[in-house]
Motif scaffolding. Structure first.
Motif, PDB file in Angstrom:
ATOM      1  N   ALA A 292       0.842  -1.197   0.000  1.00 30.72           N
ATOM      2  CA  ALA A 292       0.000   0.000   0.000  1.00 30.72           C
ATOM      3  C   ALA A 292       0.872   1.241   0.000  1.00 30.72           C
ATOM      4  CB  ALA A 292      -0.920  -0.002   1.211  1.00 30.72           C
ATOM      5  N   LEU A 293       0.339   2.315  -0.587  1.00 28.49           N
ATOM      6  CA  LEU A 293       1.044   3.586  -0.595  1.00 28.49           C
ATOM      7  C   LEU A 293       0.549   4.517   0.505  1.00 28.49           C
ATOM      8  CD1 LEU A 293       1.283   4.294  -4.427  1.00 28.49           C
ATOM      9  CD2 LEU A 293       2.826   2.986  -2.953  1.00 28.49           C
ATOM     10  N   GLU A 294      -0.606   4.182   1.087  1.00 28.84           N
ATOM     11  CA  GLU A 294      -1.086   4.929   2.245  1.00 28.84           C
ATOM     12  C   GLU A 294      -1.881   3.990   3.141  1.00 28.84           C
ATOM     13  OE1 GLU A 294      -5.010   7.297   1.053  1.00 28.84           O
ATOM     14  OE2 GLU A 294      -3.346   7.774  -0.310  1.00 28.84           O
ATOM     15  N   HIS A 295      -1.976   4.353   4.405  1.00 27.63           N
ATOM     16  CA  HIS A 295      -2.592   3.458   5.387  1.00 27.63           C
ATOM     17  C   HIS A 295      -4.100   3.686   5.467  1.00 27.63           C
ATOM     18  CE1 HIS A 295      -3.221   1.058   8.942  1.00 27.63           C
ATOM     19  NE2 HIS A 295      -3.821   2.089   9.532  1.00 27.63           N
ATOM     20  N   VAL A 296      -4.850   2.584   5.370  1.00 31.99           N
ATOM     21  CA  VAL A 296      -6.288   2.572   5.633  1.00 31.99           C
ATOM     22  C   VAL A 296      -6.551   1.374   6.541  1.00 31.99           C
ATOM     23  CG1 VAL A 296      -8.594   2.282   4.640  1.00 31.99           C
ATOM     24  CG2 VAL A 296      -6.866   3.621   3.414  1.00 31.99           C
ATOM     25  N   PRO A 297      -7.176   1.569   7.691  1.00 34.63           N
ATOM     26  CA  PRO A 297      -7.424   0.451   8.603  1.00 34.63           C
ATOM     27  C   PRO A 297      -8.159  -0.702   7.910  1.00 34.63           C
ATOM     28  CG  PRO A 297      -7.903   2.517   9.701  1.00 34.63           C
ATOM     29  CD  PRO A 297      -7.640   2.861   8.264  1.00 34.63           C
ATOM     30  N   CYS A 298      -7.628  -1.906   8.086  1.00 38.22           N
ATOM     31  CA  CYS A 298      -8.223  -3.161   7.598  1.00 38.22           C
ATOM     32  C   CYS A 298      -8.130  -3.349   6.081  1.00 38.22           C
ATOM     33  CB  CYS A 298      -9.683  -3.293   8.030  1.00 38.22           C
ATOM     34  SG  CYS A 298      -9.925  -3.237   9.820  1.00 38.22           S
TER      35      CYS A 298
END
Length: 380
Positions: A292-298
């Motif tokens: 991933a290039l950015e964090h998103v929960p789950c």
């Protein structure tokens, strides 16, 4: 029967047609293992991902009966233990502390791929026995410290044990399709808490404004592959490590085995932010890489587990092998499965010590499997 034997420095010396024909004869109950396919292995080598320069020197063993490839073994001379997933770092350290060289060693495995599949590829039992004998001859002549055969099926592990190898067991987590009609039907088979948690995880991704698209290999564009490779590299960077596979490798398999490939790409506000890569046949889906290039929960769970599970249910795929390690997979419907590896060590004292270690470790693995099975995520 007398076979003509050869040690191959390149898979091209066997030839794609001969290799493919031999692979097709390995397991009549399942589709040919895609990681043993000529195009997958050749892509590893030709891209430079698994080569002598990266510590993976091909030294494939081949037995010929006339013009027919009767048996073969993927084999490498290794100068390190990276990319194997059956960890022998402690063994190498013990050798070094005692002034004995552990590297180079011989390794039969699919580079960077902890997936069970045939290693002793043979057209029949006689050819397989001759291949084992040839392997024993080669390991004695090579003067290397040891030989390791990783993730063979249990029957092949037993054949190697009879030839003097020590067996080691491990655990992976696999999902089994019980002919579910839908993802909701699968959820209904789980305990209430597990079902509730999965729904909550998927809801978090939706509420974050993320949409998912599943891209079959034949539909994947060069832009898709370049984006996936960015995600793959970024994951290694975040773990302060170096990626094993390069863009050339991914582009090669995208071009040569599209029917075996599934990309899951996550997007938000019209731009891609994460992706996972899976390899599949008509009966098995294999989880491979995510980034991933950015964090998103789950989001990891959605791209690497839930979207692939939906794909398995839609395509009637029987098994989803989630990859190495990961007890967290059990909460998502995966069950423990035993794996095997076989090890031969030339040094008698070290061989005896490792045999005792494996006996203790094996008892621990058995207890661990019992403990995991008691935590079955499905309804009683």
């Amino acid at each position: 029967m007398s076979y003509r034997t050869a040690v191959l420095s390149s898979l091209s010396q066997a030839g794609e047609a001969a290799w493919t024909a031999l692979l097709a004869r390995q397991d009549s109950d399942r589709a040919p293992n895609p990681f043993l396919s000529y195009v997958f292995l050749h892509a590893l080598h030709e891209s430079g991902s698994a080569s002598a320069d990266t510590g993976w020197q091909p030294q494939y063993l081949a037995l010929w009966d006339g013009d027919e490839l009767a048996a073969a073994l993927p084999l490498y001379v290794k100068s390190h233990s990276y990319g194997e997933y059956v960890f022998d770092w402690a063994w190498a350290d013990a050798y070094e502390r005692n002034g004995v060289d552990y590297y180079p060693k011989l390794l039969s495995a699919i580079p960077f791929t902890p997936v069970t599949g045939p290693r002793l590829m043979a057209r029949d039992a006689a050819a397989r026995a001759a291949l084992v004998a040839f392997l024993c001859e080669q390991q004695a002549a090579a003067g290397t410290s040891s030989t390791h055969v990783l993730y063979p099926p249990e029957a092949q592990a037993d054949a190697l044990r009879e030839a003097g190898f020590l067996l080691r067991s491990g655990v992976q987590f696999h999902w089994l399709n019980q002919d579910y009609e839908s993802f909701d039907a699968f959820l209904a088979s789980l305990e209430h808490k597990k079902r509730k948690n999965i729904r909550a995880e998927r809801r978090k991704v939706r509420e974050a404004g993320v949409t998912l698209r599943r891209v079959r290999g034949s539909e994947a564009t060069d832009a898709d592959w370049r984006f996936f490779h960015r995600c793959y590299r970024n994951t290694y960077k975040e773990h302060h490590s170096s990626p094993y596979l390069n863009l050339d490798f991914f582009q090669r398999i995208g071009a040569t085995m599209p029917d075996n490939i599934l990309l899951v790409i996550a997007e938000r506000a019209g731009r891609p932010i994460a992706a996972s890569l899976l390899i599949h046949t008509v009966d098995t889906l294999y989880g491979r890489y995510w980034g991933a290039l950015e964090h998103v929960p789950c989001l990891h769970f959605e791209t690497a587990y839930y979207q692939p599970l939906e794909f398995c249910i839609e395509q009637r795929i029987a098994t989803f092998e989630g990859g190495a390690q990961g007890e967290h997979k059990m909460a998502r419907g995966f069950l423990p499965t035993r794996t095997w590896s076989a090890h031969w060590l030339a040094h008698p004292a070290f061989s005896d010590a490792i045999e005792r270690f494996l006996a203790r470790e094996g008892g621990g693995i058995a207890s661990y499997m019992d403990e995991l099975n008691e935590r079955n995520p499905f309804k009683a």
